[in-house]
Write a protein that holds these residues in place. Sequence first.
Motif, PDB file in Angstrom:
ATOM      1  N   ILE A  34     -32.651  -6.717 -57.628  1.00  0.00           N
ATOM      2  CA  ILE A  34     -32.576  -5.291 -57.879  1.00  0.00           C
ATOM      3  C   ILE A  34     -31.963  -5.128 -59.268  1.00  0.00           C
ATOM      4  O   ILE A  34     -30.925  -5.719 -59.561  1.00  0.00           O
ATOM      5  CB  ILE A  34     -31.696  -4.574 -56.845  1.00  0.00           C
ATOM      6  CG1 ILE A  34     -32.237  -4.805 -55.435  1.00  0.00           C
ATOM      7  CG2 ILE A  34     -31.621  -3.080 -57.152  1.00  0.00           C
ATOM      8  CD1 ILE A  34     -31.296  -4.351 -54.341  1.00  0.00           C
ATOM      9  N   VAL A  35     -32.600  -4.352 -60.133  1.00  0.00           N
ATOM     10  CA  VAL A  35     -32.129  -4.149 -61.499  1.00  0.00           C
ATOM     11  C   VAL A  35     -31.724  -2.688 -61.665  1.00  0.00           C
ATOM     12  O   VAL A  35     -32.505  -1.787 -61.360  1.00  0.00           O
ATOM     13  CB  VAL A  35     -33.238  -4.497 -62.527  1.00  0.00           C
ATOM     14  CG1 VAL A  35     -32.785  -4.212 -63.938  1.00  0.00           C
ATOM     15  CG2 VAL A  35     -33.667  -5.939 -62.386  1.00  0.00           C
ATOM     16  N   PHE A  36     -30.503  -2.454 -62.151  1.00  0.00           N
ATOM     17  CA  PHE A  36     -30.015  -1.115 -62.472  1.00  0.00           C
ATOM     18  C   PHE A  36     -29.746  -1.068 -63.970  1.00  0.00           C
ATOM     19  O   PHE A  36     -28.958  -1.869 -64.490  1.00  0.00           O
ATOM     20  CB  PHE A  36     -28.730  -0.803 -61.695  1.00  0.00           C
ATOM     21  CG  PHE A  36     -28.112   0.509 -62.097  1.00  0.00           C
ATOM     22  CD1 PHE A  36     -28.693   1.704 -61.719  1.00  0.00           C
ATOM     23  CD2 PHE A  36     -26.952   0.538 -62.863  1.00  0.00           C
ATOM     24  CE1 PHE A  36     -28.120   2.922 -62.100  1.00  0.00           C
ATOM     25  CE2 PHE A  36     -26.375   1.733 -63.245  1.00  0.00           C
ATOM     26  CZ  PHE A  36     -26.962   2.930 -62.860  1.00  0.00           C
ATOM     27  N   VAL A  37     -30.393  -0.173 -64.692  1.00  0.00           N
ATOM     28  CA  VAL A  37     -30.271  -0.103 -66.153  1.00  0.00           C
ATOM     29  C   VAL A  37     -29.033   0.703 -66.531  1.00  0.00           C
ATOM     30  O   VAL A  37     -28.923   1.882 -66.209  1.00  0.00           O
ATOM     31  CB  VAL A  37     -31.533   0.515 -66.798  1.00  0.00           C
ATOM     32  CG1 VAL A  37     -31.387   0.551 -68.316  1.00  0.00           C
ATOM     33  CG2 VAL A  37     -32.779  -0.260 -66.395  1.00  0.00           C
ATOM     34  N   LYS A  60     -32.267   4.114 -68.677  1.00  0.00           N
ATOM     35  CA  LYS A  60     -30.869   4.216 -68.261  1.00  0.00           C
ATOM     36  C   LYS A  60     -30.742   5.042 -66.978  1.00  0.00           C
ATOM     37  O   LYS A  60     -31.304   6.123 -66.862  1.00  0.00           O
ATOM     38  CB  LYS A  60     -30.046   4.857 -69.373  1.00  0.00           C
ATOM     39  CG  LYS A  60     -28.578   4.993 -69.055  1.00  0.00           C
ATOM     40  CD  LYS A  60     -27.827   5.597 -70.219  1.00  0.00           C
ATOM     41  CE  LYS A  60     -26.366   5.764 -69.873  1.00  0.00           C
ATOM     42  NZ  LYS A  60     -25.586   6.256 -71.003  1.00  0.00           N
ATOM     43  N   GLY A  61     -30.025   4.471 -66.003  1.00  0.00           N
ATOM     44  CA  GLY A  61     -29.795   5.153 -64.740  1.00  0.00           C
ATOM     45  C   GLY A  61     -30.850   4.892 -63.680  1.00  0.00           C
ATOM     46  O   GLY A  61     -30.694   5.307 -62.542  1.00  0.00           O
ATOM     47  N   VAL A  84     -28.123  -4.353 -68.109  1.00  0.00           N
ATOM     48  CA  VAL A  84     -28.451  -4.103 -66.706  1.00  0.00           C
ATOM     49  C   VAL A  84     -27.414  -4.751 -65.802  1.00  0.00           C
ATOM     50  O   VAL A  84     -26.684  -5.639 -66.209  1.00  0.00           O
ATOM     51  CB  VAL A  84     -29.851  -4.654 -66.319  1.00  0.00           C
ATOM     52  CG1 VAL A  84     -30.944  -4.036 -67.148  1.00  0.00           C
ATOM     53  CG2 VAL A  84     -29.893  -6.163 -66.400  1.00  0.00           C
ATOM     54  N   ILE A  85     -27.375  -4.264 -64.575  1.00  0.00           N
ATOM     55  CA  ILE A  85     -26.663  -4.942 -63.499  1.00  0.00           C
ATOM     56  C   ILE A  85     -27.743  -5.378 -62.524  1.00  0.00           C
ATOM     57  O   ILE A  85     -28.637  -4.593 -62.190  1.00  0.00           O
ATOM     58  CB  ILE A  85     -25.664  -4.003 -62.785  1.00  0.00           C
ATOM     59  CG1 ILE A  85     -24.536  -3.628 -63.738  1.00  0.00           C
ATOM     60  CG2 ILE A  85     -25.125  -4.667 -61.525  1.00  0.00           C
ATOM     61  CD1 ILE A  85     -23.563  -2.637 -63.147  1.00  0.00           C
TER      62      ILE A  85
END
Length: 136
Positions: A34-37, A60-61, A84-85
């Motif tokens: 799972i990638v969170f920008v 972003k987001g 990213v996280i």
Amino acid sequence: MGLLVVVANVEKIPCLNTLLVTMSHIHYSPTIEIVFVLEGELEVSFLTTSNMFISKLIKKGEIFLFPKGLVHFHKNIWRMPAAVITTFNSKNLGTQSIVSTLFVAMPTIPIDLLSKEFQIDTNEVEKIKLKLKPKN
């Protein structure tokens, strides 16, 4: 996308009105990443089991889920930095370079097959194999 969010908020539970509380329960399908920008923009892509190429620009987001077991990548295609996280459903994750794996496999994959699949000249395959050959 393999994600279901169930929200408990004041609209669904009126007695939460003065408590300033919202709760959510998130159900994830079996995913590998799972990638969170946090900053910037990324191109995220994967190849389905029926060889369909899926690609999307995320900003972003935004969040993107890669299905479990599929070849995938994400890359910064802009000139500005991106961050990213990521989360994984593995306690000991590794990565695999597809090109390196195919071009230096033992026993070797025939050059004519690599040439056909990557749609490049056999001389180019030889050059790539030499470049990727492990140094002893």
